[in-house]
Design an enzyme around this catalytic site. Structure first.
Site, mmCIF file in Angstrom:
data_model
loop_
_atom_site.group_PDB
_atom_site.id
_atom_site.type_symbol
_atom_site.label_atom_id
_atom_site.label_comp_id
_atom_site.label_asym_id
_atom_site.label_seq_id
_atom_site.Cartn_x
_atom_site.Cartn_y
_atom_site.Cartn_z
ATOM 1 N N GLY A 40 -9.568 21.633 -48.109
ATOM 2 C CA GLY A 40 -11.022 21.639 -48.208
ATOM 3 C C GLY A 40 -11.657 20.500 -47.437
ATOM 4 O O GLY A 40 -10.981 19.651 -46.844
ATOM 5 N N ARG A 44 -21.553 16.611 -36.443
ATOM 6 C CA ARG A 44 -21.048 17.618 -35.520
ATOM 7 C C ARG A 44 -21.687 18.974 -35.806
ATOM 8 O O ARG A 44 -22.184 19.235 -36.901
ATOM 9 C CB ARG A 44 -19.527 17.687 -35.552
ATOM 10 C CG ARG A 44 -18.892 17.978 -36.896
ATOM 11 C CD ARG A 44 -17.384 17.887 -36.781
ATOM 12 N NE ARG A 44 -16.726 18.326 -38.008
ATOM 13 C CZ ARG A 44 -15.406 18.443 -38.136
ATOM 14 N NH1 ARG A 44 -14.626 18.140 -37.120
ATOM 15 N NH2 ARG A 44 -14.880 18.850 -39.270
ATOM 16 N N ASP A 88 -11.617 20.026 -34.886
ATOM 17 C CA ASP A 88 -10.926 18.862 -35.467
ATOM 18 C C ASP A 88 -10.105 18.091 -34.428
ATOM 19 O O ASP A 88 -8.914 18.335 -34.240
ATOM 20 C CB ASP A 88 -10.028 19.271 -36.639
ATOM 21 C CG ASP A 88 -10.833 19.597 -37.879
ATOM 22 O OD1 ASP A 88 -12.038 19.309 -37.885
ATOM 23 O OD2 ASP A 88 -10.261 20.143 -38.829
ATOM 24 N N LYS A 134 -19.351 14.172 -40.841
ATOM 25 C CA LYS A 134 -17.925 13.904 -41.018
ATOM 26 C C LYS A 134 -17.744 12.412 -41.260
ATOM 27 O O LYS A 134 -18.094 11.592 -40.410
ATOM 28 C CB LYS A 134 -17.140 14.341 -39.783
ATOM 29 C CG LYS A 134 -15.629 14.139 -39.910
ATOM 30 C CD LYS A 134 -14.905 14.694 -38.696
ATOM 31 C CE LYS A 134 -13.402 14.509 -38.817
ATOM 32 N NZ LYS A 134 -12.678 15.043 -37.636
ATOM 33 N N ASP A 171 -5.409 25.159 -41.000
ATOM 34 C CA ASP A 171 -6.731 24.713 -41.447
ATOM 35 C C ASP A 171 -7.513 24.038 -40.318
ATOM 36 O O ASP A 171 -8.682 23.676 -40.517
ATOM 37 C CB ASP A 171 -6.610 23.766 -42.649
ATOM 38 C CG ASP A 171 -5.756 22.547 -42.354
ATOM 39 O OD1 ASP A 171 -4.548 22.723 -42.136
ATOM 40 O OD2 ASP A 171 -6.294 21.423 -42.330
ATOM 41 N N ASN A 172 -6.903 23.896 -39.147
ATOM 42 C CA ASN A 172 -7.600 23.354 -37.980
ATOM 43 C C ASN A 172 -7.865 24.429 -36.929
ATOM 44 O O ASN A 172 -8.162 24.115 -35.778
ATOM 45 C CB ASN A 172 -6.794 22.223 -37.339
ATOM 46 C CG ASN A 172 -6.740 20.985 -38.210
ATOM 47 O OD1 ASN A 172 -7.594 20.796 -39.066
ATOM 48 N ND2 ASN A 172 -5.747 20.144 -38.001
ATOM 49 N N ASP A 215 -10.396 8.731 -49.094
ATOM 50 C CA ASP A 215 -11.641 8.016 -49.391
ATOM 51 C C ASP A 215 -12.867 8.732 -48.827
ATOM 52 O O ASP A 215 -14.003 8.290 -49.025
ATOM 53 C CB ASP A 215 -11.589 6.582 -48.860
ATOM 54 C CG ASP A 215 -11.317 6.503 -47.355
ATOM 55 O OD1 ASP A 215 -11.481 7.530 -46.657
ATOM 56 O OD2 ASP A 215 -10.937 5.412 -46.879
ATOM 57 N N GLY A 216 -12.653 9.832 -48.099
ATOM 58 C CA GLY A 216 -13.768 10.590 -47.565
ATOM 59 C C GLY A 216 -14.445 9.959 -46.360
ATOM 60 O O GLY A 216 -15.476 10.455 -45.899
ATOM 61 N N ARG A 251 -13.867 15.098 -46.333
ATOM 62 C CA ARG A 251 -14.760 14.033 -45.869
ATOM 63 C C ARG A 251 -15.890 14.590 -45.008
ATOM 64 O O ARG A 251 -16.488 13.865 -44.232
ATOM 65 C CB ARG A 251 -13.983 12.976 -45.089
ATOM 66 C CG ARG A 251 -13.181 13.537 -43.929
ATOM 67 C CD ARG A 251 -12.441 12.448 -43.220
ATOM 68 N NE ARG A 251 -11.590 13.013 -42.187
ATOM 69 C CZ ARG A 251 -11.217 12.364 -41.101
ATOM 70 N NH1 ARG A 251 -11.642 11.147 -40.888
ATOM 71 N NH2 ARG A 251 -10.416 12.923 -40.224
#
Length: 499
Positions: free
Chosen positions: A104, A185, A276, A122, A266-267, A134-135, A107
Site C-alpha cells: 500500500g 508527482r 517509482d 510522496k 507493485d511498481n 516512517d512514511g 508514504r
C-alpha cells in the site's frame, strides 16, 4: 488497521488559498475497500527545491505558483488545499519474485484529480500502510525521482511526472541521517498491478471487478467492444492491452539504456507508465547484465532481464484477473503478443537510432550485431549512439571508431552498416538519428553532484540538469561536459532500495 493519529495541519495564512483546484471524481470514488483517508504529517521549515513549469501548465496552476507560500505549505504536507481529502490506497504484490502480501501507499497520499491527472504527495508521513516505515522520503532520492521522471518524459518514455519538490531540515534515518523532502508527482493514475493482486489474493472478487471496470471505463473503453455477454472477453482484452503497453514501455527503456532496478509487481503501472524511481540508472558502458540496485543480490532486475521480468509480472497480473477472465486459454492468448510487440517496438527504436526510417531486410540482424559489438568492449551507450548520429551526417566515423580498441571489428561492422543501407535503397537520415539519440541523460554521477550541492542549500546544479534534460536532443553549447564520459569514481556509486 487503524489510521495513525495525526494532528490536522493548519494553513500558514488565513487569507484565501492561492490555488483552488476543481477536484474531479477519480480513484477515491471506489470507496473504503480501496482507500483510507489520512492527513499528511507536517514538516518544519519547508523550502522550495525544484519546480516544473511544464507540469504546472498541465494542471493549469496560476501564474507565479512557484513563489506561493500557500502552495509551499500545501505541497510539504503542512496545509490542505481547498476541498482536498488526502487518501492512501491499499495494494499487495510480489517483491523480488516473492509474494509480499499487503503493501500500500506507505508514504504517499493522493490529494485528488485535477485536469484528468492525479496529484500525489510522496514522503508526507505515515499512513495505515506504512508497516514499519516512517512514511518519509529523503532529499537524495527525491531529487533523483524529480529529475528522472521529467527527463523520461522529454525522452518520450511514458512516465509519471513531477510537479515540485520541497525540502526540510527534519532528519530522516536511512543508512545515515538525511534531510526530509516531499515530492509532488502527477499521473493519469497510480494504479498498479499490485492493486489487482490484492483483491484477488483476498478473494474480494466484487472489488476486483469494480477496480477492473473502473480502469476499463477510464482508459480502455474499447475493450468493451467484445461481443461477450459474460464480460470475460472484456477482461481478457484489458489484459492484452496492458501487456502490449508494458512491452512497448520496456522496449523504450532498453533503447535509452534505462535500468529500473526494482521491477516488483507493485511498481508496475496498469497504464504502462514508468513508476517509482528508486535505484534506477542510465547505462554508462553497455553491459547487458548490469545490475543497478545493490540490494538486488541475485541480479533479478539486471538490464537484460527487464523484458523477461515484465513478462513474469504480466503473468502475475493475469493470475489476479483469472476470477474475471475465467478461462486460462483466454488469459494465455491475451499475453501471447507480448514478445512480438516488444521485439517489433525495440527493433523499430534501434532502427531509428541507426538512421533507418523504414524496415528493411537484415535490419534486425544489424541491431543484434550492433549490440554485440558494444557489449564486447562495454562501449558507452549514449556516447556511441550520439557520435554515430553526428558521424552519419558528416560521413566521418573517426570519432565513433576511437571508442573501440578492436578497430578491425568496428570496421567490419561499419561496412555491414553501410552495405545494408545501400541494399535497402535508403540512405542514413541524420535528423532522425539526432532525434532518436539523446546527447544528455541523467547519469548517476550527475545526479550525485546535484545532490551534494543541494545538501548544502545550493540548487544551481539541479536547475542546470533540469534545463538540459528537458531538451536532451539539443546541443546546448557550453554544456558539453554534461554529455561526456563519466569520471572513474562514477563506477563506485552504489544505489539501493533505501530512500
Amino acid at each position: 488497521m487503524t489510521a495513525p493519529s495525526i494532528e490536522r495541519p493548519r494553513p500558514a495564512h488565513p487569507r484565501p488559498a492561492f490555488w483552488q483546484p476543481h477536484w474531479q471524481a477519480g480513484f477515491a470514488q471506489l470507496g473504503p475497500a480501496f482507500v483510507r483517508q489520512v492527513l499528511p504529517t507536517p514538516l518544519p521549515a519547508p523550502h522550495w527545491v525544484a519546480t516544473s513549469a511544464a507540469v504546472g501548465e498541465l494542471l493549469q496552476l496560476p501564474v507565479g505558483w512557484q513563489q506561493s507560500h500557500d502552495l509551499l505549505e500545501a505541497f510539504s504536507g503542512n496545509a490542505l488545499l481547498p476541498g482536498c481529502q488526502p487518501l492512501a490506497s491499499v495494494y499487495s504484490g510480489h517483491q523480488f519474485g516473492v509474494w509480499a502480501g499487503q503493501l500500500g501507499d506507505g508514504r504517499a497520499l493522493l490529494l485528488g484529480q485535477v485536469q484528468g491527472q492525479e496529484v500525489q504527495l510522496k514522503g508526507s508521513g505515515r499512513t495505515p500502510y506504512s508497516r514499519m516505515g516512517d512514511g518519509r522520503a529523503v532529499l537524495r532520492s527525491s531529487i533523483r525521482e524529480f529529475l528522472c521522471s521529467e527527463a523520461m518524459h522529454a525522452l518520450a518514455v511514458p512516465t509519471t511526472r513531477a510537479l515540485c519538490l520541497t525540502g526540510s531540515p527534519a532528519p530522516v534515518a536511512r543508512e545515515e541521517l538525511e534531510s526530509a523532502a516531499v515530492l509532488t508527482r502527477v499521473a493519469p493514475s497510480f494504479i498498479r498491478f499490485g492493486h489487482f493482486e490484492h483483491f484477488a489474493a483476498r478473494r474480494q472478487y466484487a472489488e476486483l471487478r469494480q477496480l477492473a471496470d473502473f480502469v476499463i471505463e477510464r482508459w480502455y473503453p474499447h475493450c468493451r467492444e467484445q461481443a461477450d455477454p459474460s464480460g470475460r472477453a472484456t477482461y481478457a482484452a484489458l489484459l492484452r492491452e496492458v501487456s502490449e503497453r508494458t512491452a512497448r514501455l520496456i522496449a523504450q527503456w532498453q533503447a535509452v539504456g534505462f535500468c529500473h532496478g526494482v521491477l516488483n509487481t507493485d511498481n508496475m503501472s496498469i497504464l504502462g507508465l514508468t513508476l517509482d524511481y528508486g535505484p534506477f540508472q542510465f547505462l554508462d558502458g553497455f553491459d547487458p547484465g548490469h545490475i543497478c540496485n545493490h540490494s538486488d543480490t541475485q541480479g533479478r532486475y539486471a538490464f537484460d532481464r527487464q523484458p523477461a521480468i515484465g513478462w513474469w509480472n504480466l503473468h502475475a497480473l493475469a493470475q489476479a484477473l483469472m476470477p474475471l477472465i475465467d478461462d486460462a486459454h483466454a488469459a494465455e492468448a491475451a499475453l501471447a503478443s507480448y514478445e512480438a510487440v516488444f521485439t517489433e517496438a525495440y527493433v523499430a527504436l534501434l532502427r531509428a537510432k541507426l538512421g533507418l526510417a523504414r524496415p528493411c531486410a537484415g535490419d534486425a540482424d544489424l541491431v543484434q550485431q550492433t549490440l554485440a559489438l558494444l557489449a564486447a568492449e562495454q562501449v558507452d551507450w549514449s556516447i556511441f549512439w550520439r557520435r554515430l548520429a553526428q558521424a552519419a551526417g558528416q560521413d566521418d566515423y573517426a570519432a565513433v571508431r576511437e571508442l573501440f580498441a578492436d578497430r578491425v571489428a568496428f570496421d567490419a561492422w561499419l561496412l555491414r552498416y553501410k552495405e545494408l543501407t545501400a541494399l535497402a535503397g535508403q540512405g542514413f537520415e541524420p535528423d532522425l538519428m539526432l532525434k532518436s539519440n539523446p546527447k544528455y541523460v541523467l547519469r548517476n554521477y550527475l545526479a550525485e553532484q546535484a545532490i551534494a550541492q543541494a545538501r548544502q542549500g545550493n540548487f544551481e546544479e539541479l536547475q542546470t540538469l533540469q534545463t538540459l534534460l528537458a531538451r536532451p536532443f539539443d546541443e546546448h553549447p557550453g554544456f558539453g561536459r554534461y554529455a561526456g564520459f563519466p569520471p572513474e569514481w562514477a563506477s563506485r556509486i552504489s544505489i539501493s532500495c533505501s530512500s
